[in-house]
Design an enzyme around this catalytic site. Structure first.
Site, PDB file in Angstrom:
ATOM      1  N   HIS A 192      56.760 -34.998-106.005  1.00 63.34           N
ATOM      2  CA  HIS A 192      57.493 -34.841-104.738  1.00 63.34           C
ATOM      3  C   HIS A 192      58.907 -34.311-105.007  1.00 63.34           C
ATOM      4  O   HIS A 192      59.392 -33.415-104.313  1.00 63.34           O
ATOM      5  CB  HIS A 192      57.633 -36.197-104.029  1.00 63.34           C
ATOM      6  CG  HIS A 192      56.349 -36.820-103.595  1.00 63.34           C
ATOM      7  ND1 HIS A 192      55.880 -38.002-104.137  1.00 63.34           N
ATOM      8  CD2 HIS A 192      55.442 -36.449-102.667  1.00 63.34           C
ATOM      9  CE1 HIS A 192      54.748 -38.325-103.544  1.00 63.34           C
ATOM     10  NE2 HIS A 192      54.449 -37.403-102.652  1.00 63.34           N
ATOM     11  N   GLN A 227      44.834 -38.234 -90.663  1.00 68.67           N
ATOM     12  CA  GLN A 227      44.154 -37.598 -91.780  1.00 68.67           C
ATOM     13  C   GLN A 227      43.381 -38.586 -92.656  1.00 68.67           C
ATOM     14  O   GLN A 227      42.842 -38.206 -93.691  1.00 68.67           O
ATOM     15  CB  GLN A 227      45.139 -36.779 -92.619  1.00 68.67           C
ATOM     16  CG  GLN A 227      46.123 -37.594 -93.438  1.00 68.67           C
ATOM     17  CD  GLN A 227      47.184 -36.704 -94.043  1.00 68.67           C
ATOM     18  OE1 GLN A 227      48.001 -36.102 -93.358  1.00 68.67           O
ATOM     19  NE2 GLN A 227      47.185 -36.581 -95.366  1.00 68.67           N
ATOM     20  N   GLN A 235      44.712 -28.157 -99.347  1.00 65.41           N
ATOM     21  CA  GLN A 235      45.699 -28.369 -98.278  1.00 65.41           C
ATOM     22  C   GLN A 235      46.645 -27.165 -98.168  1.00 65.41           C
ATOM     23  O   GLN A 235      46.928 -26.679 -97.063  1.00 65.41           O
ATOM     24  CB  GLN A 235      46.488 -29.642 -98.572  1.00 65.41           C
ATOM     25  CG  GLN A 235      47.691 -29.850 -97.687  1.00 65.41           C
ATOM     26  CD  GLN A 235      48.309 -31.215 -97.922  1.00 65.41           C
ATOM     27  OE1 GLN A 235      47.829 -32.198 -97.394  1.00 65.41           O
ATOM     28  NE2 GLN A 235      49.362 -31.282 -98.713  1.00 65.41           N
ATOM     29  N   SER A 238      50.636 -40.625-105.724  1.00 67.54           N
ATOM     30  CA  SER A 238      50.968 -41.972-105.246  1.00 67.54           C
ATOM     31  C   SER A 238      49.771 -42.893-105.430  1.00 67.54           C
ATOM     32  O   SER A 238      49.921 -44.101-105.601  1.00 67.54           O
ATOM     33  CB  SER A 238      51.358 -41.915-103.767  1.00 67.54           C
ATOM     34  OG  SER A 238      52.347 -40.930-103.571  1.00 67.54           O
TER      35      SER A 238
HETATM   36  P1  AMP Z   1      51.664 -36.599-100.500  1.00 67.04           P
HETATM   37  O1  AMP Z   1      52.850 -37.472-100.309  1.00 67.04           O
HETATM   38  O2  AMP Z   1      50.715 -37.091-101.537  1.00 67.04           O
HETATM   39  O3  AMP Z   1      51.012 -36.214 -99.197  1.00 67.04           O
HETATM   40  O4  AMP Z   1      52.222 -35.239-101.098  1.00 67.04           O
HETATM   41  C1  AMP Z   1      53.282 -34.548-100.500  1.00 67.04           C
HETATM   42  C2  AMP Z   1      53.434 -33.208-101.173  1.00 67.04           C
HETATM   43  O5  AMP Z   1      53.675 -33.400-102.559  1.00 67.04           O
HETATM   44  C3  AMP Z   1      52.172 -32.332-101.062  1.00 67.04           C
HETATM   45  O6  AMP Z   1      52.542 -30.983-100.856  1.00 67.04           O
HETATM   46  C4  AMP Z   1      51.529 -32.534-102.396  1.00 67.04           C
HETATM   47  O7  AMP Z   1      50.707 -31.455-102.802  1.00 67.04           O
HETATM   48  C5  AMP Z   1      52.750 -32.641-103.292  1.00 67.04           C
HETATM   49  N1  AMP Z   1      52.399 -33.306-104.548  1.00 67.04           N
HETATM   50  C6  AMP Z   1      51.763 -34.498-104.706  1.00 67.04           C
HETATM   51  N2  AMP Z   1      51.567 -34.751-106.014  1.00 67.04           N
HETATM   52  C7  AMP Z   1      52.077 -33.694-106.683  1.00 67.04           C
HETATM   53  C8  AMP Z   1      52.173 -33.344-108.077  1.00 67.04           C
HETATM   54  N3  AMP Z   1      51.698 -34.133-109.026  1.00 67.04           N
HETATM   55  N4  AMP Z   1      52.762 -32.183-108.394  1.00 67.04           N
HETATM   56  C9  AMP Z   1      53.254 -31.344-107.437  1.00 67.04           C
HETATM   57  N5  AMP Z   1      53.189 -31.614-106.121  1.00 67.04           N
HETATM   58  C10 AMP Z   1      52.615 -32.768-105.756  1.00 67.04           C
END
Ligand code: AMP
Length: 287
Positions: free
Chosen positions: A37, A61, A153, A186
């Site tokens: 993030h 979702q 996504q 997460s």
């Molecule tokens: P989330 O909070 O899991 O919905 O993720 C929010 C954003 O962070 C989304 O665009 C995810 O693709 C990105 N994201 C989550 N994990 C990673 C990671 N390990 N590396 C890069 N981006 C990430």
């Protein structure tokens, strides 16, 4: 950094910034921040005059049997981390604010949302596209930044933005991994120590596939067989899907010609993990 919960308040700020000629970079998230993030926020800091991060665990979702209720949350820690990387506004609406009782409008993306995670998570991308469309209208970003970790996504949002003529540039950024190769997520907090070790098979499988492609073995059958072998040798795992797809359309491809994405979803214990990698056809070397 300000924490803003009210969508109208957020939208007014965005309108004022735009009237002042300032550019807005936006990172939508569900919180419980890790370096993945933060890397998106740091990129936002580079490309935008103002950086907005939304923190919203979007009920639309999640399927009925999924982890909405136990999804990890820690607003205080998240706010401190966002402040450290220079975020201007952390936008934290409630579910009631985003979906009031009379709510009835949804965004549905076609083919890009149907395969891969769309099969085992019906309705997931409808929820994602809907909330991201709403967030775009509230935050009014010039640039929206997504991680390639959730590759489908990213493609779905790109499709939505193009199809609906949304005036926003959608940018994808590389996957951030732990030192041992596990893609940060997460949901990794759900893993027991034993499952955490087993989870490394995702990255091992992607590496094995890359090696195969470097050795010019690039057919779908060969690649998926190796990936399946690596994962099925690992205890506590069950494959949800393995797919070799066109990086832009997500249509299945018979071989790596030019570039392809290898995407996979694997259950490790009761936790479903996803990962993916770009595979590049190796060209015959010049003499
Ligand atoms: P989330 O909070 O899991 O919905 O993720 C929010 C954003 O962070 C989304 O665009 C995810 O693709 C990105 N994201 C989550 N994990 C990673 C990671 N390990 N590396 C890069 N981006 C990430």
């Amino acid at each position: 950094m300000d924490i803003v919960a009210d969508p109208r308040d957020m939208q007014e700020r965005a309108q004022q910034w735009r009237a002042q000629g300032l550019s807005i970079a936006f990172v939508p998230t569900m919180g419980y921040f890790h370096q993945g993030h933060l890397s998106l926020m740091e990129y936002g800091r580079k490309v935008g005059d103002k950086v907005v991060v939304s923190l919203f665990v979007n009920p639309a979702q999640f399927g009925p049997a999924e982890d909405l209720d136990r999804y990890p949350r820690d607003l205080e820690r998240d706010a401190a981390l966002a402040r450290q990387v220079g975020v201007d506004v952390l936008f934290t609406p409630t579910a009631e604010q985003m979906y009031p009782p009379d709510y009835q409008t949804y965004v549905e993306v076609g083919d890009a949302a149907k395969g891969l995670c769309g099969v085992s998570r019906p309705g997931h991308f409808r929820g994602v596209a809907t909330v991201v469309c709403k967030l775009f209208n509230i935050v009014m970003p010039h640039t929206a930044i997504f991680g390639e970790k959730d590759y489908q996504q990213l493609v779905v949002i790109r499709r939505m933005a193009a199809d609906l003529n949304l005036p926003v540039k959608v940018v994808g950024r590389p996957i951030v991994r732990e030192e041992d190769g596990l893609a940060m997520s997460s949901r990794n907090t759900y893993l027991s120590p034993e499952e955490r070790r087993a989870a490394l098979c995702l990255q091992r499988a992607l590496t094995a596939a890359r090696r195969l492609v470097s050795a010019r073995k690039s057919s779908r059958e060969e690649i998926l067989a190796v990936v399946q072998q690596v994962i099925s040798q690992t205890p506590h795992t069950r494959i949800d899907y393995l797919a070799l797809v066109d990086p832009e359309t997500l249509a299945e491809v018979p071989a790596v010609r030019g570039e392809a994405r290898l995407a996979l979803a694997v259950w490790v214990g009761n936790t479903r993990l996803i990962d993916n990698a770009l595979l590049v056809e190796s060209k015959p070397c010049c003499v």
